[in-house]
Design an enzyme around this catalytic site. Structure first.
Site, PDB file in Angstrom:
ATOM      1  N   HIS A  43       3.925  -2.286   3.006  1.00  0.00           N
ATOM      2  CA  HIS A  43       4.023  -0.968   2.360  1.00  0.00           C
ATOM      3  C   HIS A  43       5.309  -0.878   1.556  1.00  0.00           C
ATOM      4  O   HIS A  43       6.394  -1.072   2.119  1.00  0.00           O
ATOM      5  CB  HIS A  43       3.978   0.138   3.418  1.00  0.00           C
ATOM      6  CG  HIS A  43       2.697   0.161   4.189  1.00  0.00           C
ATOM      7  ND1 HIS A  43       2.486  -0.657   5.278  1.00  0.00           N
ATOM      8  CD2 HIS A  43       1.542   0.843   3.991  1.00  0.00           C
ATOM      9  CE1 HIS A  43       1.248  -0.444   5.728  1.00  0.00           C
ATOM     10  NE2 HIS A  43       0.654   0.458   4.969  1.00  0.00           N
ATOM     11  N   ASP A  66       0.816  -1.209   0.000  1.00  0.00           N
ATOM     12  CA  ASP A  66       0.000   0.000   0.000  1.00  0.00           C
ATOM     13  C   ASP A  66       0.858   1.272   0.000  1.00  0.00           C
ATOM     14  O   ASP A  66       2.026   1.243   0.382  1.00  0.00           O
ATOM     15  CB  ASP A  66      -0.884   0.044   1.257  1.00  0.00           C
ATOM     16  CG  ASP A  66      -2.011  -0.978   1.215  1.00  0.00           C
ATOM     17  OD1 ASP A  66      -2.023  -1.833   0.308  1.00  0.00           O
ATOM     18  OD2 ASP A  66      -2.876  -0.918   2.112  1.00  0.00           O
TER      19      ASP A  66
HETATM   20 NI    NI Z   1      -2.437   3.071   3.431  1.00  0.00          NI
END
Ligand code: NI
Length: 227
Positions: A184, A40
């Site tokens: 991430h 993400d």
């Molecule tokens: Ni996020």
């Protein structure tokens, strides 16, 4: 002969992403022990490095992109798709969506759809709500934007750990068949840990696939929440 050989090599290299994408499409998660790694908040500074690690390992992943970042690095988004990964919408400015008015939720989703389309010619079919914050009005806005909602089965908290060894341990602890792991690509230590993570997951028999491959052709469907 040499020229012919070089030409054949360069053709093979050019054709590789498409061939890999096809090979991936043939992965049957009913038979294979599949796992979906998801990243993400990108595209970020370390995303190209991550793409290179995944390419070398023949692993596919799913990237949930922030519209603001897509504006800054449209070429990285193009490369992500060309490498056979799946991409989804992670809103334009990364707010907690349930705190917004309906029209603001719609704007967050639709502006990002438009930016990704502009960068790649591809329209995402999945979105992931920032912080996992969602409710019925968010899901309705997603449906309206033709988006499925994709959550996860395990979160590494890599943004908090900020330590390659701990991030690797978290992924291996959370890994399970048909699992969806949240990480991430904006956390440098995650990218740093990835060669080892991918190596160990493969050793444990996992095939690393995109979320659509994991859904086995039964999704993603607009307005439906997964995982
Ligand atoms: Ni996020």
């Amino acid at each position: 002969m040499l020229i012919h050989g070089l030409l054949a090599t360069s053709l093979a290299l050019t054709a590789m992403p498409a061939a890999e994408a096809q090979a991936q499409a043939r992965v049957d998660c009913a038979k294979a022990k599949c796992l979906a790694l998801t990243f993400d908040d990108g595209p970020g500074e370390t995303t190209p490095k991550l793409l290179s690690v995944l390419r070398k390992a023949g692993a596919k992943a799913t990237f949930f992109l922030v519209g603001k970042q897509v504006e800054r690095r449209p070429q990285v988004v193009k490369k992500t798709l060309a490498d056979g990964h799946a991409i989804g919408n992670h809103t334009y400015s990364h707010p907690s969506l349930p705190t917004l008015f309906d029209h603001e939720i719609t704007t967050e989703l639709k502006v990002t759809q438009a930016l990704i389309e502009e960068a790649t010619g591809h329209t995402p079919t999945m979105f992931r709500p920032p912080y996992g914050h969602t409710d019925t009005k968010v899901l309705e806005a997603a449906d309206d934007a033709n988006l499925a909602q994709v959550l996860w089965t395990g979160t590494t908290l890599d943004w908090k750990l900020r330590d390659a060894r701990k991030i690797k341990a978290a992924v291996l602890r959370l890994a399970k068949r048909d699992g969806v792991i949240l990480m991430h690509d904006t956390v440098p230590q995650t990218v740093q840990a990835m060669p080892e993570i991918v190596k160990e997951l493969k050793k444990r028999g996992y095939t690393l696939v995109t979320v659509p491959t994991l859904l086995r052709g039964k999704g993603p469907r607009p307005g439906v929440s997964y995982f």
